[in-house]
Design an enzyme around this catalytic site. Sequence first.
Site, short mmCIF file in Angstrom:
data_model
loop_
_atom_site.label_atom_id
_atom_site.label_comp_id
_atom_site.label_asym_id
_atom_site.label_seq_id
_atom_site.Cartn_x
_atom_site.Cartn_y
_atom_site.Cartn_z
N ASP A 76 7.97 4.93 -1.59
CA ASP A 76 7.05 5.84 -2.29
C ASP A 76 7.42 7.31 -2.08
O ASP A 76 7.44 8.10 -3.02
CB ASP A 76 5.60 5.61 -1.83
CG ASP A 76 4.99 4.35 -2.44
OD1 ASP A 76 5.47 3.91 -3.49
OD2 ASP A 76 4.04 3.81 -1.84
N LYS B 215 -0.43 -2.95 1.14
CA LYS B 215 0.70 -2.24 1.76
C LYS B 215 0.66 -2.25 3.29
O LYS B 215 1.70 -2.31 3.94
CB LYS B 215 0.76 -0.80 1.24
CG LYS B 215 1.17 -0.72 -0.23
CD LYS B 215 1.35 0.71 -0.71
CE LYS B 215 1.73 0.73 -2.18
NZ LYS B 215 2.02 2.08 -2.67
N MET C 85 -0.43 11.60 -8.16
CA MET C 85 0.33 10.36 -7.99
C MET C 85 -0.07 9.30 -9.02
O MET C 85 0.68 8.36 -9.26
CB MET C 85 0.13 9.81 -6.58
CG MET C 85 0.86 10.61 -5.51
SD MET C 85 0.80 9.69 -3.95
CE MET C 85 1.65 10.82 -2.85
N ARG D 36 -11.25 14.17 2.70
CA ARG D 36 -12.72 14.19 2.77
C ARG D 36 -13.18 13.95 4.21
O ARG D 36 -14.06 14.62 4.71
CB ARG D 36 -13.29 13.13 1.82
CG ARG D 36 -14.79 13.17 1.65
CD ARG D 36 -15.23 12.14 0.64
NE ARG D 36 -14.70 10.81 0.97
CZ ARG D 36 -14.73 9.77 0.15
NH1 ARG D 36 -15.24 9.90 -1.05
NH2 ARG D 36 -14.25 8.60 0.52
N ASP E 228 12.39 3.08 9.38
CA ASP E 228 11.65 4.17 10.05
C ASP E 228 10.51 4.66 9.18
O ASP E 228 9.45 5.06 9.68
CB ASP E 228 12.61 5.34 10.35
CG ASP E 228 13.59 5.01 11.46
OD1 ASP E 228 13.35 4.02 12.18
OD2 ASP E 228 14.60 5.72 11.60
N GLY F 24 2.20 11.01 -12.11
CA GLY F 24 3.04 10.24 -11.19
C GLY F 24 3.91 9.17 -11.84
O GLY F 24 4.43 8.30 -11.14
N ALA G 254 -11.08 13.89 10.18
CA ALA G 254 -10.45 13.17 11.31
C ALA G 254 -9.26 12.34 10.84
O ALA G 254 -8.26 12.19 11.55
CB ALA G 254 -11.47 12.28 12.01
#
Length: 288
Positions: A105, A69, A226, A155, A81, A249, A158
């Site tokens: 998605d 992807k 999902m 997890r 966008d 999902g 950052a």
Amino acid sequence: MTTTLDSYCVIGNPVAHSRSPWIHARFAELTGQPVHYDRALVPLDGFADFVRDFAAQGGKGCNITVPFKLQAAELATSASDRVRLAGAANTLVFGEDGIHADNTDGLGIVADITRNAGVQITERDVLLLGAGGAAAGALGSLIEQKPRRIAVVNRTHAKAQALVAQHAEMAALYKVELTAIERSGLEADLTQNFDIIINATASSLAGAEVPAPASVLHARSLAYDMMYGPAAQPFLDWASSHGALARDGLGMLVEQAAESFALWRGVRPPSAQVLAELRALLQSEAAH
């Protein structure tokens, strides 16, 4: 008179498990569109070459699944966008101007939650578990629904912070409180619960524990994975055992496919009917 079929495919590695060919065959049948849709297992280093060859041979477009992807977004000559925001694409459209990338998605999960599950996102509190490509693809469309707040937990904290920063301007525009929360923070503050919990991690697939404490649920929460099929079951069982409404999902899969089909053909297929048929098919297969 023989009708020439337009070629489309889903590209992935692995891809044998994909239900997309079945879904798009039903869409084509029900809308009378001349579409042929196949799977393409592509080497990890062969994505760009395959896409260019497929387009050169007359292919009209393709869906992209793991792990391509990000590459799809980079390869495109123009992008929506949604792709620019997520940095990932799941739909390519081939035209005279080159390759256009989109990401359906987020539209798929929003349609499944609001239309098929009948759960409102507007003014609700949403917890998004994960900050990878799946989460990135969904976040923009979730913000557009104007929930009260969205908290992202990952997890690697950052990575959650980076995803939030990427969407901060959009969240401000839609007046949505968007934050990154550390998992330890959720476990320390057991008063925090959410109306909608979306699992966009690979925890179910990896057989790992659910990446959130049960305190995030309340009796009317929607817990949404999902994944679908056996991969989603641990998360769904966890949610159900704590009294939440659990949903896999599969509807997202069908609804994102419907958005892709509409992009390609200019026709909206009957996604609710195809979802019901696919669910029945999977139940029948599981029973055998």
